[in-house]
Design a protein around this motif. Sequence first.
Motif, mmCIF file in Angstrom:
data_model
loop_
_atom_site.group_PDB
_atom_site.id
_atom_site.type_symbol
_atom_site.label_atom_id
_atom_site.label_comp_id
_atom_site.label_asym_id
_atom_site.label_seq_id
_atom_site.Cartn_x
_atom_site.Cartn_y
_atom_site.Cartn_z
ATOM 1 N N GLU A 1 53.567 47.872 24.527
ATOM 2 C CA GLU A 1 52.838 48.960 23.879
ATOM 3 C C GLU A 1 51.366 48.603 23.760
ATOM 4 N N GLY A 2 50.511 49.597 23.942
ATOM 5 C CA GLY A 2 49.083 49.390 23.714
ATOM 6 C C GLY A 2 48.382 48.718 24.882
ATOM 7 N N GLU A 3 47.360 47.967 24.548
ATOM 8 C CA GLU A 3 46.499 47.326 25.541
ATOM 9 C C GLU A 3 47.323 46.458 26.496
ATOM 10 N N ASP A 4 46.982 46.541 27.793
ATOM 11 C CA ASP A 4 47.730 45.784 28.790
ATOM 12 C C ASP A 4 46.810 45.413 29.942
ATOM 13 N N SER A 5 45.789 44.644 29.647
ATOM 14 C CA SER A 5 44.783 44.348 30.669
ATOM 15 C C SER A 5 44.439 42.870 30.773
ATOM 16 N N ASN A 6 45.104 42.028 29.981
ATOM 17 C CA ASN A 6 44.727 40.613 29.950
ATOM 18 C C ASN A 6 45.984 39.769 30.148
ATOM 19 N N TRP A 7 46.142 39.252 31.350
ATOM 20 C CA TRP A 7 47.349 38.502 31.702
ATOM 21 C C TRP A 7 47.021 37.037 31.928
ATOM 22 N N LEU A 8 48.026 36.179 31.705
ATOM 23 C CA LEU A 8 47.837 34.733 31.823
ATOM 24 C C LEU A 8 48.945 34.138 32.680
ATOM 25 N N ASP A 9 48.547 33.312 33.635
ATOM 26 C CA ASP A 9 49.482 32.454 34.372
ATOM 27 C C ASP A 9 49.228 31.034 33.891
ATOM 28 N N LEU A 10 50.165 30.513 33.111
ATOM 29 C CA LEU A 10 49.933 29.257 32.389
ATOM 30 C C LEU A 10 50.085 28.024 33.263
ATOM 31 N N CYS A 11 50.820 28.115 34.364
ATOM 32 C CA CYS A 11 51.061 26.972 35.267
ATOM 33 C C CYS A 11 50.902 27.487 36.688
ATOM 34 N N ALA A 12 49.670 27.678 37.126
ATOM 35 C CA ALA A 12 49.405 28.578 38.243
ATOM 36 C C ALA A 12 49.613 27.986 39.633
ATOM 37 N N GLY A 13 49.348 26.705 39.837
ATOM 38 C CA GLY A 13 49.368 26.164 41.189
ATOM 39 C C GLY A 13 50.721 26.269 41.866
ATOM 40 N N PRO A 14 50.750 26.547 43.174
ATOM 41 C CA PRO A 14 49.607 26.739 44.080
ATOM 42 C C PRO A 14 49.042 28.157 44.121
ATOM 43 N N GLY A 15 49.645 29.114 43.401
ATOM 44 C CA GLY A 15 48.977 30.392 43.230
ATOM 45 C C GLY A 15 49.619 31.600 43.859
ATOM 46 N N GLY A 16 50.822 31.488 44.397
ATOM 47 C CA GLY A 16 51.463 32.667 44.977
ATOM 48 C C GLY A 16 51.743 33.747 43.953
ATOM 49 N N LYS A 17 52.339 33.371 42.825
ATOM 50 C CA LYS A 17 52.613 34.350 41.766
ATOM 51 C C LYS A 17 51.307 34.820 41.136
ATOM 52 N N SER A 18 50.331 33.933 41.013
ATOM 53 C CA SER A 18 49.027 34.332 40.470
ATOM 54 C C SER A 18 48.414 35.455 41.293
ATOM 55 N N ALA A 19 48.481 35.324 42.615
ATOM 56 C CA ALA A 19 47.876 36.330 43.482
ATOM 57 C C ALA A 19 48.584 37.672 43.343
ATOM 58 N N LEU A 20 49.909 37.651 43.264
ATOM 59 C CA LEU A 20 50.641 38.911 43.112
ATOM 60 C C LEU A 20 50.324 39.556 41.769
ATOM 61 N N LEU A 21 50.297 38.768 40.702
ATOM 62 C CA LEU A 21 49.980 39.314 39.380
ATOM 63 C C LEU A 21 48.536 39.813 39.314
ATOM 64 N N ALA A 22 47.613 39.063 39.905
ATOM 65 C CA ALA A 22 46.205 39.478 39.888
ATOM 66 C C ALA A 22 46.031 40.800 40.618
ATOM 67 N N ALA A 23 46.717 40.968 41.753
ATOM 68 C CA ALA A 23 46.609 42.225 42.490
ATOM 69 C C ALA A 23 47.171 43.382 41.671
ATOM 70 N N LEU A 24 48.243 43.137 40.937
ATOM 71 C CA LEU A 24 48.846 44.188 40.127
ATOM 72 C C LEU A 24 47.975 44.560 38.923
ATOM 73 N N VAL A 25 47.485 43.553 38.204
ATOM 74 C CA VAL A 25 46.683 43.852 37.014
ATOM 75 C C VAL A 25 45.331 44.438 37.416
ATOM 76 N N ASP A 26 44.840 44.074 38.581
ATOM 77 C CA ASP A 26 43.567 44.617 39.048
ATOM 78 C C ASP A 26 43.654 46.126 39.253
ATOM 79 N N GLN A 27 44.812 46.622 39.631
ATOM 80 C CA GLN A 27 44.979 48.057 39.865
ATOM 81 C C GLN A 27 44.857 48.876 38.581
ATOM 82 N N GLN A 28 45.012 48.213 37.425
ATOM 83 C CA GLN A 28 44.827 48.928 36.157
ATOM 84 C C GLN A 28 43.588 48.434 35.419
ATOM 85 N N GLY A 29 42.688 47.828 36.174
ATOM 86 C CA GLY A 29 41.404 47.427 35.611
ATOM 87 C C GLY A 29 41.464 46.199 34.726
ATOM 88 N N GLY A 30 42.513 45.390 34.864
ATOM 89 C CA GLY A 30 42.658 44.214 34.018
ATOM 90 C C GLY A 30 42.257 42.927 34.719
#
Length: 471
Positions: A278-307
Amino acid sequence: MSDRTPRNRGAQRGSAQRGQAQRGPDRVRKVAYQVVRQVTAEGGYANLALNKALREARLGGRDAAFCTELVHGTLRWQGTYDVFLARSVSRRLEDLDPELLDLLRLGSHQLLNMRVDSYAAVSEMVTLTRSELGQKRTGLVNAVLRKISQRSLEQWISAAAPSIEEDLIGHLAVAEAHPRWVIEAFDRALGDAAGGLEDLLAADNEPPRVTLVARPGLSDVDELGGAGAVPARWSPYGAVLEGGGDPGRIEAVATGRAGVQDEGSQLVALALAAAKVEGEDSNWLDLCAGPGGKSALLAALVDQQGGRLTAIEPLKHRADLVRGNLRAIPGDHKVLVGDGTKPTWPAGSFDRVLADVPCTGLGALRRRPEARWRRTPDDVRELRPLQEDLLDSAITSVRAGGVVAYVTCSPHPDETRAVVDAVLARRNDASLEDARDLFPGVPDLGAGPDVQLWPHLHGTDAMYLALIRKA
């Protein structure tokens, strides 16, 4: 199993050269041996070491396929071959020089799991031994491999493994090339899941297909289809290179608009992105990111909603890999080198948090064949405090009403639900939610509320996800 129906022409390679005394070693086998030595002696990773070796040796086509099967198959079946070799050598295996033992394993794989003429396999390994270890070792290699060649794989299993009636786990450890403790952990984790233990172990011995991800807003499955890929089974962004090949040749992959990513890895990231908040949904965190495959997918998704995505990785060289994966994704995404257990941001800063914690990697034995023999039960115990600390930090980092995805690439119960239960028992501000609806169309997800994917059921790595909501 694919190891038993391989794709090589070693018989022709060897038989064409019979009778040539003191010739040099076969180049492809020499590369394979050097990679195996790098993995077993130096703790290298098979996929990284092999890719580098193939490039440097300029091996392609059938030579590259032969070398790949020889490396991965030898490492995958290492423990089983050691059982057979112990019956074929007049001394303890522990007393053999490690480099000699690796040569015998390479020879055993050709004789038992590859369609290589036995004369050619023995002759080529004797020649390789002479080149790498000297003439006086050739007699032992010749004698031992001739003993190995006198039985088929099934005959060796029948002779060397405990009977199914006497000791099922012990039999499977030899017949399916997994350490006993790993099989016992898998048996616990499977519970009443569809399929069976033998099906899982067999699937672990099948080399995985090359799976791609089309990063949302940057590429799509149709574009990857134009490069020879077909849609994946479950992920709307996944595609499979059925014929194999180098994914780097695909323009979308080369530019970072797509990437190589197991479908299970895609599914757990998509599940976190699909959970309701509910509410604001624009600030996401990948706490253990390397090497970055999931980070890239999440970044592409959150970017589509301006996050924005913030990715944390403690090791600089792995943080650089994350940056490489994010290079094509627009937006103000951040990659920070830091310790996820010691946040430098205020509590409750993020709407969604991924805690893809370090684990034994037992869920990816298809693509990391050496891990099954390298890992021990001590690794599970030693990783547990870090896993709990990271999950605790992730829950602290998410805002009220936000969600955390606890993810491991291991089905071991002590790395999955046991960690979640231990952390939630210490807190009164978070609870476990049913995550199964976040995997639309995917069958056999178990009793919930957490989700365990399986190679034999879903064709993915054995990824685990627990969805936790902050009160």
